[in-house]
Structure formats: structure tokens, C-alpha cells
Design an enzyme around this catalytic site. Structure first.
Site, PDB file in Angstrom:
ATOM      1  N   SER A  18      10.626 -80.216 176.416  1.00 21.44           N
ATOM      2  CA  SER A  18      10.475 -81.673 176.245  1.00 21.44           C
ATOM      3  C   SER A  18       9.000 -82.035 176.281  1.00 21.44           C
ATOM      4  O   SER A  18       8.191 -81.295 176.866  1.00 21.44           O
ATOM      5  CB  SER A  18      11.189 -82.394 177.397  1.00 21.44           C
ATOM      6  N   TYR A  34      13.310 -84.204 186.240  1.00 24.35           N
ATOM      7  CA  TYR A  34      13.402 -83.724 184.848  1.00 24.35           C
ATOM      8  C   TYR A  34      12.065 -83.125 184.412  1.00 24.35           C
ATOM      9  O   TYR A  34      12.014 -82.029 183.839  1.00 24.35           O
ATOM     10  CB  TYR A  34      13.806 -84.892 183.948  1.00 24.35           C
TER      11      TYR A  34
HETATM   12  P1  NAP Z   1      23.207 -83.460 174.168  1.00 17.57           P
HETATM   13  O1  NAP Z   1      23.441 -84.142 172.857  1.00 17.57           O
HETATM   14  O2  NAP Z   1      23.861 -83.979 175.380  1.00 17.57           O
HETATM   15  O3  NAP Z   1      23.601 -81.910 173.957  1.00 17.57           O
HETATM   16  C1  NAP Z   1      23.587 -81.003 175.011  1.00 17.57           C
HETATM   17  C2  NAP Z   1      24.317 -79.752 174.552  1.00 17.57           C
HETATM   18  O4  NAP Z   1      24.220 -78.763 175.584  1.00 17.57           O
HETATM   19  C3  NAP Z   1      25.783 -79.953 174.295  1.00 17.57           C
HETATM   20  O5  NAP Z   1      26.188 -79.101 173.248  1.00 17.57           O
HETATM   21  C4  NAP Z   1      26.435 -79.519 175.606  1.00 17.57           C
HETATM   22  O6  NAP Z   1      27.788 -79.165 175.380  1.00 17.57           O
HETATM   23  C5  NAP Z   1      25.534 -78.336 175.962  1.00 17.57           C
HETATM   24  N1  NAP Z   1      25.473 -78.015 177.379  1.00 17.57           N
HETATM   25  C6  NAP Z   1      25.152 -78.847 178.409  1.00 17.57           C
HETATM   26  N2  NAP Z   1      25.216 -78.205 179.577  1.00 17.57           N
HETATM   27  C7  NAP Z   1      25.584 -76.922 179.290  1.00 17.57           C
HETATM   28  C8  NAP Z   1      25.819 -75.771 180.093  1.00 17.57           C
HETATM   29  N3  NAP Z   1      25.731 -75.816 181.432  1.00 17.57           N
HETATM   30  N4  NAP Z   1      26.158 -74.618 179.479  1.00 17.57           N
HETATM   31  C9  NAP Z   1      26.280 -74.561 178.131  1.00 17.57           C
HETATM   32  N5  NAP Z   1      26.070 -75.620 177.332  1.00 17.57           N
HETATM   33  C10 NAP Z   1      25.732 -76.793 177.913  1.00 17.57           C
HETATM   34  O7  NAP Z   1      21.668 -83.411 174.522  1.00 17.57           O
HETATM   35  P2  NAP Z   1      20.327 -83.403 173.630  1.00 17.57           P
HETATM   36  O8  NAP Z   1      19.708 -84.739 173.752  1.00 17.57           O
HETATM   37  O9  NAP Z   1      20.588 -82.803 172.301  1.00 17.57           O
HETATM   38  O10 NAP Z   1      19.430 -82.423 174.505  1.00 17.57           O
HETATM   39  C11 NAP Z   1      19.281 -81.062 174.179  1.00 17.57           C
HETATM   40  C12 NAP Z   1      18.050 -80.510 174.885  1.00 17.57           C
HETATM   41  O11 NAP Z   1      16.890 -81.218 174.435  1.00 17.57           O
HETATM   42  C13 NAP Z   1      18.048 -80.680 176.407  1.00 17.57           C
HETATM   43  O12 NAP Z   1      17.481 -79.527 176.995  1.00 17.57           O
HETATM   44  C14 NAP Z   1      17.143 -81.870 176.641  1.00 17.57           C
HETATM   45  O13 NAP Z   1      16.551 -81.817 177.914  1.00 17.57           O
HETATM   46  C15 NAP Z   1      16.142 -81.684 175.526  1.00 17.57           C
HETATM   47  N6  NAP Z   1      15.447 -82.907 175.107  1.00 17.57           N
HETATM   48  C16 NAP Z   1      16.119 -83.977 174.653  1.00 17.57           C
HETATM   49  C17 NAP Z   1      15.416 -85.101 174.225  1.00 17.57           C
HETATM   50  C18 NAP Z   1      16.118 -86.323 173.672  1.00 17.57           C
HETATM   51  O14 NAP Z   1      15.446 -87.362 173.567  1.00 17.57           O
HETATM   52  N7  NAP Z   1      17.381 -86.256 173.327  1.00 17.57           N
HETATM   53  C19 NAP Z   1      14.025 -85.118 174.266  1.00 17.57           C
HETATM   54  C20 NAP Z   1      13.359 -83.995 174.749  1.00 17.57           C
HETATM   55  C21 NAP Z   1      14.080 -82.892 175.155  1.00 17.57           C
HETATM   56  P3  NAP Z   1      28.872 -79.125 176.597  1.00 17.57           P
HETATM   57  O15 NAP Z   1      28.673 -80.398 177.369  1.00 17.57           O
HETATM   58  O16 NAP Z   1      30.183 -79.042 175.903  1.00 17.57           O
HETATM   59  O17 NAP Z   1      28.555 -77.911 177.380  1.00 17.57           O
END
Ligand code: NAP
Length: 254
Positions: free
Chosen positions: A146, A159
Site C-alpha cells: 500500500s 495498517y
Molecule cells: P478486497 O476487495 O476485500 O479483496 C480481498 C481479497 O482477499 C478477497 O478475495 C478475499 O477473499 C481475500 N482474502 C482476505 N483475507 C484472506 C485470507 N485470510 N486468506 C485468503 N484470502 C483472503 O480488498 P482489496 O481492496 O482488493 O485489497 C487487496 C489488497 O490491496 C489488500 O492487501 C489491501 O491492504 C491492499 N490495498 C488496498 C487498497 C484499496 O484502496 N482498496 C489500497 C492499497 C492497498 P475471502 O474474503 O473470500 O477470503
């Protein structure tokens, strides 16, 4: 005169594992890698969502399959990764956010976030590297980190701590795994609308904060990450390891 040739961004013949590939940024990564020609295994906890996304990808003619796994269950996760061998690309996009003012952080929230974002990510990368090394395969490991691995953010002490730590282990693993041809990098996105950020985007004060900080004047889209992951997975990034590819619209430039 012989001109240099751009190394290929194509991934035909490669196998990729994308943890968190059923939603948000991870889904974008899974589609991007498959569109470049890779066979992609989507991993997450909820099988219904995995099945939906695999079916949608297959309908587009992409090579995809699914596997249920939880990265916090490190021993079972490593065993499953070993069964998925051989593969060349490993992307971990699983993540958890529990935002509170730093003075209000509760130990159980701290532990839950660290368990997924740091401990889970660490042992997932370890398992992926072990598989690549055992197979003698030059591979690419990418953790979705991030911009909060570079700067601080309000209500985000835990975080930010977890994501700063991801950058640390990424560099150290890159130092150790270079001799095996295994590259280890992160992608550091800015705010992107996904299920994880629904709560943040529901607050007008937070949206104002985000729009002010992103110099290119708009929030991120999942598509903004797709080229970055294709690049890091491909031969075009053959000498790129131990670093972060920051996709933040200029947030951290200031
Ligand atoms: P998201 O839409 O909630 O997707 C998260 C994914 O991870 C889902 O497929 C979820 O599926 C899976 N997951 C969660 N916990 C898990 C576990 N313990 N084991 C296996 N799979 C797991 O979130 P996102 O926004 O795309 O975020 C993805 C990554 O990007 C994260 O690391 C987040 O910190 C990072 N990020 C996000 C943003 C943003 O603005 N969105 C910005 C910077 C960084 P299940 O729940 O079915 O397991």
C-alpha cells in the site's frame, strides 16, 4: 546495427497463483495475468466468490481455476501451495483493515490485521519461494502492499505498521532469493474503490482527503494496478527485485 528488443510482457506457458484473486485488486491481478496468457489459480476463503470469478474468466476464454485457502492458516496454506507446483508467478492480495485512532487500538484488532497483512503475507511468500526454489524455477513474487507502507494516514497506525513491515521482509527475501532467480517485489496502490474501502468512501471527509492528496485528481481504479502486476510478473522486469512499484497518483511524492 542490431537494435535492442523489448523483453516480452506476455506470460504464455506460465502458471500464476493469486491469493485474494476473487475480489478487488486481486481479481484485477488475476485477470491481468490471464490476459497476458498465464494459467491462473485464484485462492481465497469464500468458494462461492472464487467459483463466480473463475466462471467469468473462463467465459472470456481465460485460463483460470480456483482453490480455497486461508493465508493465516500457515501450515495448511504451505501444504496447498506445494500441491499447486509448479508455478512461476505468485501474487498475494489478501489484506485486512481495521481503522481506529491510534489511541483506541485494541490488541485483538492489532493481532487480526498483523495476522493477515504481515504474518500471513510473510509465510505465503515463504511458501511460494520454497516451491519455486524446489522446482528450480526463476519466479516472481508480488505482495500487494500500500502507499501506507511509505507514509502514515489518519486512523491507520496498525495498517501502516503492517504494510511498512511488508516492505521490510520483501527487501530481505529479495536479498536471499536472488541467487535462485526468484524476484520479490510489492505494488503500493493508493485508494481504490473495492469492498475493503467501502467504509472509507462512505465518509465525505475521507473522500475530500483522498482527492486532495492524489495529484492526478482522481481516485484509483482496479485497472490502474493491472499493468503493474503484468510488468512485475514478466521478463520485462527480469532485473527488478526488492522494490516497490508505487501506483499512487502522486500521493507520496509530497
Ligand atoms: P478486497 O476487495 O476485500 O479483496 C480481498 C481479497 O482477499 C478477497 O478475495 C478475499 O477473499 C481475500 N482474502 C482476505 N483475507 C484472506 C485470507 N485470510 N486468506 C485468503 N484470502 C483472503 O480488498 P482489496 O481492496 O482488493 O485489497 C487487496 C489488497 O490491496 C489488500 O492487501 C489491501 O491492504 C491492499 N490495498 C488496498 C487498497 C484499496 O484502496 N482498496 C489500497 C492499497 C492497498 P475471502 O474474503 O473470500 O477470503
Amino acid at each position: 546495427m542490431k537494435l535492442p528488443t523489448t523483453p516480452s510482457l506476455r506470460l504464455e506457458g506460465k502458471r500464476a497463483v493469486v491469493v485474494g484473486g476473487s475480489s478487488g485488486i486481486g481479481l484485477g491481478c488475476a485477470v491481468a495475468l490471464a490476459e497476458a496468457g498465464a494459467h491462473v489459480v485464484i485462492m481465497a476463503r469464500r468458494s462461492d466468490l472464487i467459483d463466480q470469478m473463475v466462471a467469468a474468466m473462463q467465459l472470456k476464454g481465460l485460463l483460470a481455476e480456483g482453490a480455497v485457502a486461508d493465508i493465516t492458516d500457515v501450515n495448511n496454506f504451505a501444504a496447498l501451495i506445494a500441491r499447486l507446483r509448479p508455478f512461476d508467478i505468485f501474487v498475494n492480495s489478501a489484506g485486512l483493515a481495521r481503522h481506529t485512532p491510534a489511541l483506541d487500538t485494541k490488541p485483538n484488532d492489532f493481532d487480526a490485521v498483523m495476522n493477515v497483512n504481515l504474518r500471513g503475507a510473510y509465510f505465503a511468500a515463504q511458501a511460494a519461494a520454497q516451491a519455486m526454489i524446489d522446482d528450480g524455477r526463476a519466479g516472481s513474487i508480488v505482495t500487494i502492499s500500500s502507499q501506507m507502507a511509505i507514509v502514515g494516514g489518519v486512523d491507520r497506525a496498525v495498517y501502516c505498521g503492517s504494510k511498512h513491515a511488508v516492505e521490510g521482509f520483501t527487501k530481505a527475501m529479495a536479498v536471499e532469493f536472488g541467487q535462485h532467480g526468484v524476484r520479490v517485489n510489492t505494488i503500493c496502490p493508493t485508494f481504490i474503490r473495492t469492498p475493503m474501502t467501502e467504509q472509507t468512501f462512505s465518509r465525505p471527509d475521507r473522500v475530500r482527503w483522498i482527492e486532495e492528496k492524489i495529484k492526478l485528481g482522481r481516485v484509483g481504479k482496479i485497472e490502474d494496478i493491472m499493468g503493474a502486476v503484468q510488468f512485475l510478473a514478466s521478463d520485462a522486469a527480469a532485473l527488478v527485485t526488492g522494490t516497490a512499484l508505487v501506483v499512487d497518483g502522486g500521493w507520496t511524492a509530497e
